[in-house]
Design a protein around this motif. Sequence first.
Motif, PDB file in Angstrom:
ATOM      1  N   GLN A 286       0.825  -1.210   0.000  1.00 42.33           N
ATOM      2  CA  GLN A 286       0.000   0.000   0.000  1.00 42.33           C
ATOM      3  C   GLN A 286       0.859   1.260   0.000  1.00 42.33           C
ATOM      4  O   GLN A 286       0.537   2.244  -0.671  1.00 42.33           O
ATOM      5  CB  GLN A 286      -0.954  -0.006   1.197  1.00 42.33           C
ATOM      6  N   MET A 287       1.955   1.229   0.747  1.00 42.96           N
ATOM      7  CA  MET A 287       2.853   2.389   0.759  1.00 42.96           C
ATOM      8  C   MET A 287       3.434   2.637  -0.627  1.00 42.96           C
ATOM      9  O   MET A 287       3.544   3.787  -1.075  1.00 42.96           O
ATOM     10  CB  MET A 287       3.977   2.167   1.775  1.00 42.96           C
ATOM     11  N   ALA A 288       3.819   1.572  -1.305  1.00 47.97           N
ATOM     12  CA  ALA A 288       4.390   1.723  -2.649  1.00 47.97           C
ATOM     13  C   ALA A 288       3.325   2.139  -3.657  1.00 47.97           C
ATOM     14  O   ALA A 288       3.560   2.991  -4.517  1.00 47.97           O
ATOM     15  CB  ALA A 288       5.065   0.424  -3.086  1.00 47.97           C
ATOM     16  N   ALA A 289       2.141   1.544  -3.548  1.00 49.69           N
ATOM     17  CA  ALA A 289       1.066   1.869  -4.488  1.00 49.69           C
ATOM     18  C   ALA A 289       0.631   3.320  -4.357  1.00 49.69           C
ATOM     19  O   ALA A 289       0.238   3.956  -5.343  1.00 49.69           O
ATOM     20  CB  ALA A 289      -0.118   0.930  -4.266  1.00 49.69           C
ATOM     21  N   SER A 290       0.726   3.866  -3.146  1.00 48.78           N
ATOM     22  CA  SER A 290       0.308   5.255  -2.918  1.00 48.78           C
ATOM     23  C   SER A 290       1.406   6.258  -3.235  1.00 48.78           C
ATOM     24  O   SER A 290       1.174   7.469  -3.204  1.00 48.78           O
ATOM     25  CB  SER A 290      -0.119   5.430  -1.457  1.00 48.78           C
ATOM     26  N   GLY A 291       2.612   5.758  -3.521  1.00 56.92           N
ATOM     27  CA  GLY A 291       3.715   6.647  -3.848  1.00 56.92           C
ATOM     28  C   GLY A 291       4.540   7.090  -2.657  1.00 56.92           C
ATOM     29  O   GLY A 291       5.522   7.825  -2.816  1.00 56.92           O
ATOM     30  N   ARG A 292       4.190   6.653  -1.448  1.00 57.21           N
ATOM     31  CA  ARG A 292       4.971   7.038  -0.270  1.00 57.21           C
ATOM     32  C   ARG A 292       6.318   6.333  -0.225  1.00 57.21           C
ATOM     33  O   ARG A 292       7.261   6.814   0.401  1.00 57.21           O
ATOM     34  CB  ARG A 292       4.184   6.720   1.005  1.00 57.21           C
ATOM     35  N   LEU A 293       6.417   5.185  -0.875  1.00 54.77           N
ATOM     36  CA  LEU A 293       7.640   4.395  -0.895  1.00 54.77           C
ATOM     37  C   LEU A 293       8.011   4.127  -2.348  1.00 54.77           C
ATOM     38  O   LEU A 293       7.208   3.586  -3.106  1.00 54.77           O
ATOM     39  CB  LEU A 293       7.405   3.080  -0.148  1.00 54.77           C
ATOM     40  N   GLN A 294       9.221   4.531  -2.731  1.00 53.71           N
ATOM     41  CA  GLN A 294       9.682   4.362  -4.103  1.00 53.71           C
ATOM     42  C   GLN A 294      10.530   3.100  -4.218  1.00 53.71           C
ATOM     43  O   GLN A 294      11.445   2.884  -3.425  1.00 53.71           O
ATOM     44  CB  GLN A 294      10.513   5.569  -4.543  1.00 53.71           C
ATOM     45  N   VAL A 295      10.212   2.280  -5.195  1.00 49.22           N
ATOM     46  CA  VAL A 295      10.968   1.051  -5.442  1.00 49.22           C
ATOM     47  C   VAL A 295      11.912   1.280  -6.620  1.00 49.22           C
ATOM     48  O   VAL A 295      11.494   1.765  -7.674  1.00 49.22           O
ATOM     49  CB  VAL A 295      10.027  -0.135  -5.730  1.00 49.22           C
ATOM     50  N   THR A 296      13.168   0.924  -6.425  1.00 56.70           N
ATOM     51  CA  THR A 296      14.171   1.069  -7.478  1.00 56.70           C
ATOM     52  C   THR A 296      14.440  -0.288  -8.109  1.00 56.70           C
ATOM     53  O   THR A 296      14.851  -1.224  -7.431  1.00 56.70           O
ATOM     54  CB  THR A 296      15.488   1.623  -6.897  1.00 56.70           C
TER      55      THR A 296
END
Length: 326
Positions: A286-296
């Motif tokens: 959820q954090m990644a989907a909402s943009g709060r957490l960026q995955v490289t």
Amino acid sequence: MKAIQLNRFGGPEVLEAVDLPTPVPQAGEVLIRVHAAGINFFEVLMRANRYAVTPQLPMIPGVEAAGVVEAVGQGVDAQLLGRRVAAPLCISQRPHSGYAEQVTMSADLVVPLPDSLSFEAATALMVQGLTALHLLRQSPPDGKAVLVPAASGGVGSLLVQLAGLKGARYVTAAAGGKAKLDLCLSRGADAAVDYTNPDWPAQVRNVTDGKGVDIIYDTVGGALTAASLQALAPGGELVFAALGRFGLAASDLEAMIGRNQSLRGFALLPLLSADVLKASLSELFQMAASGRLQVTIGGRFPLDQAGEAHRLLDERRSTGKVVLIP
């Protein structure tokens, strides 16, 4: 189906592409068409028989995959068919097998993916995301100055962000080379130092006004651990999460005692009951989907180039997550 099999230990060239029968989901299981499979550094060590645990051969490496459910076993809700899911194989009855076009897993352990989250990002948030999240739960960074070695890697790039989100007062990233340092800063690090420079611990102390850091989250081990202790403040904590690569001497530990410093061990799997794992992954997704957490995503390789993907990690040329695309 196509899969990557390890029949003998050695360099990246020992990873062999093979044709195997498509697995059949047993009662309570689902069959997943893999769209992305994650690669972790411990698999690189395992391939070369340099890991803390020697696996039984032959084996199909890979402890995490993401894809679409394409068949269900007896007793499994047919509504799962076609669902996008994460398969954290690391806690399943068959903890390896991810480097393949298809995998089976208990239906109770798969985790639904938000529509906006890519399969590749999902792989980065399994072993590496869970490691970062639970490191911070074990030793909370709230109000503290922290150091993240190898901060441009899969775990490190997530640790930098999550530490900031969870209240760290100051986050220092350590990585090798300008491109990696720039990535760390773009992910929210307050400062970034190049640990290929011999005086990098002094640089860490400088950016913390000479005090040093309160917590070091060490996922690298080896010689880097002893060097990083020079940047640890009196009374600080070293959290060691590099199983099989512990290199501190008795003199290092005695020096830590003299500075009122503590050493804390970290192993992920004992912390992961099925419920904890699913709740933790849902939080990360959820954090990644909402943009709060960026995955490289630092590298994408076809399945039959698994050896080249391993070589990238082995030579420490990667940033972020390296994935296989079957």
